[in-house]
Design a protein around this motif. Sequence first.
Motif, PDB file in Angstrom:
ATOM      1  N   LEU A  49      -9.025   4.470 -44.162  1.00  0.00           N
ATOM      2  CA  LEU A  49     -10.139   5.531 -44.586  1.00  0.00           C
ATOM      3  C   LEU A  49      -9.336   6.258 -45.615  1.00  0.00           C
ATOM      4  O   LEU A  49      -7.958   6.898 -44.537  1.00  0.00           O
ATOM      5  N   PHE A  50      -9.504   6.537 -46.473  1.00  0.00           N
ATOM      6  CA  PHE A  50      -8.474   7.940 -47.520  1.00  0.00           C
ATOM      7  C   PHE A  50      -9.576   9.425 -47.212  1.00  0.00           C
ATOM      8  O   PHE A  50     -10.655   9.881 -47.569  1.00  0.00           O
ATOM      9  N   THR A  51      -8.813  10.523 -46.413  1.00  0.00           N
ATOM     10  CA  THR A  51      -9.591  11.287 -45.664  1.00  0.00           C
ATOM     11  C   THR A  51      -8.151  12.641 -45.677  1.00  0.00           C
ATOM     12  O   THR A  51      -7.116  12.876 -45.541  1.00  0.00           O
ATOM     13  N   LEU A 108      -8.332   2.231 -40.503  1.00  0.00           N
ATOM     14  CA  LEU A 108      -6.760   2.953 -39.596  1.00  0.00           C
ATOM     15  C   LEU A 108      -7.162   4.187 -41.169  1.00  0.00           C
ATOM     16  O   LEU A 108      -8.501   4.190 -42.703  1.00  0.00           O
ATOM     17  N   ALA A 109      -6.791   4.871 -40.809  1.00  0.00           N
ATOM     18  CA  ALA A 109      -6.786   6.813 -41.424  1.00  0.00           C
ATOM     19  C   ALA A 109      -6.238   6.966 -42.107  1.00  0.00           C
ATOM     20  O   ALA A 109      -4.967   7.418 -41.581  1.00  0.00           O
ATOM     21  N   PHE A 110      -6.188   7.102 -43.739  1.00  0.00           N
ATOM     22  CA  PHE A 110      -4.702   8.055 -44.260  1.00  0.00           C
ATOM     23  C   PHE A 110      -5.044   9.382 -44.661  1.00  0.00           C
ATOM     24  O   PHE A 110      -6.089   9.159 -45.303  1.00  0.00           O
ATOM     25  N   TYR A 152       0.640   4.012 -36.052  1.00  0.00           N
ATOM     26  CA  TYR A 152      -0.341   4.928 -36.325  1.00  0.00           C
ATOM     27  C   TYR A 152      -1.402   5.503 -34.754  1.00  0.00           C
ATOM     28  O   TYR A 152      -0.203   4.718 -33.785  1.00  0.00           O
ATOM     29  N   ASP A 153      -1.785   6.301 -34.469  1.00  0.00           N
ATOM     30  CA  ASP A 153      -2.211   7.479 -32.928  1.00  0.00           C
ATOM     31  C   ASP A 153      -2.905   7.037 -33.207  1.00  0.00           C
ATOM     32  O   ASP A 153      -4.145   6.829 -34.178  1.00  0.00           O
ATOM     33  N   VAL A 155      -5.283   7.045 -37.137  1.00  0.00           N
ATOM     34  CA  VAL A 155      -4.802   8.104 -37.913  1.00  0.00           C
ATOM     35  C   VAL A 155      -3.157   7.303 -37.881  1.00  0.00           C
ATOM     36  O   VAL A 155      -2.141   7.150 -37.375  1.00  0.00           O
ATOM     37  N   VAL A 156      -2.780   7.077 -39.657  1.00  0.00           N
ATOM     38  CA  VAL A 156      -1.654   6.944 -39.585  1.00  0.00           C
ATOM     39  C   VAL A 156      -0.282   7.414 -39.607  1.00  0.00           C
ATOM     40  O   VAL A 156      -1.209   8.768 -40.632  1.00  0.00           O
TER      41      VAL A 156
END
Length: 239
Positions: free
Chosen positions: A33-35, A62-64, A163-164, A186-187
Amino acid sequence: MLPRLLITLIAGAAALLPPHAFADAQRPVVVELFTSEGCSSCPPADRLLSELSDTRTDVLPLAFHVTYWNQLGWKDPFSFAGADARQARYAQQFRGFEYTPEMVVDGKAELVGSDRSAAGTAIEHARSDGVTAATVRATRANGGVSVSIGPGVGRAHVLLIGYDARHVTAVGRGENAGRMLTESNVVRSIVDIGEWSGAALTLHADAVAGEHHVILLEADDGAIVGAASVIQPGEAAAR
């Protein structure tokens, strides 16, 4: 006991299978996910990613967090240039431009990150048709990461991602001012640590920023063809 002829036939059939047939078919589907915390359209996508993290053991979310919202009132503390670069590569493959929230499933399907129906369909399609080029095993010890990749067919970049697990942020300005945002997986870093070309391979790399680490195998066309968590000594393998 199986008859000798049957054993011979089984062994012969196995020998005819391509090497990747022995790869771990249960690897997780990778959902990126790009956020941004500065984007008012992103919290529903962030919640969806958190739900995937909390409820799906067959998905690696995974959140980028990208940086290009930072000049619009709120600097996302988890944004970094590596997220921008990764999304820019996907932009060339898909729509030709970057936006948030954007979700990419297994490097092959792209959709609006808050579209639950489209996300569910893409994940199930990846579960059915996704490729696993080789088994991946990784452990973390002595301040670094050891990666073992089995034999298979094809080529892939070996990516180490840190990531966290979760952050809660009180947003003070921008489009989400006054909101308390909860964000998962959160990457914090992404590093290319080598290239796999079909033969069994062992790599060693320094640990990167992030509480947890994962390894991805990424083919030249962007498709994810392998994935595994980096396991701490004594831990059981997880997604």
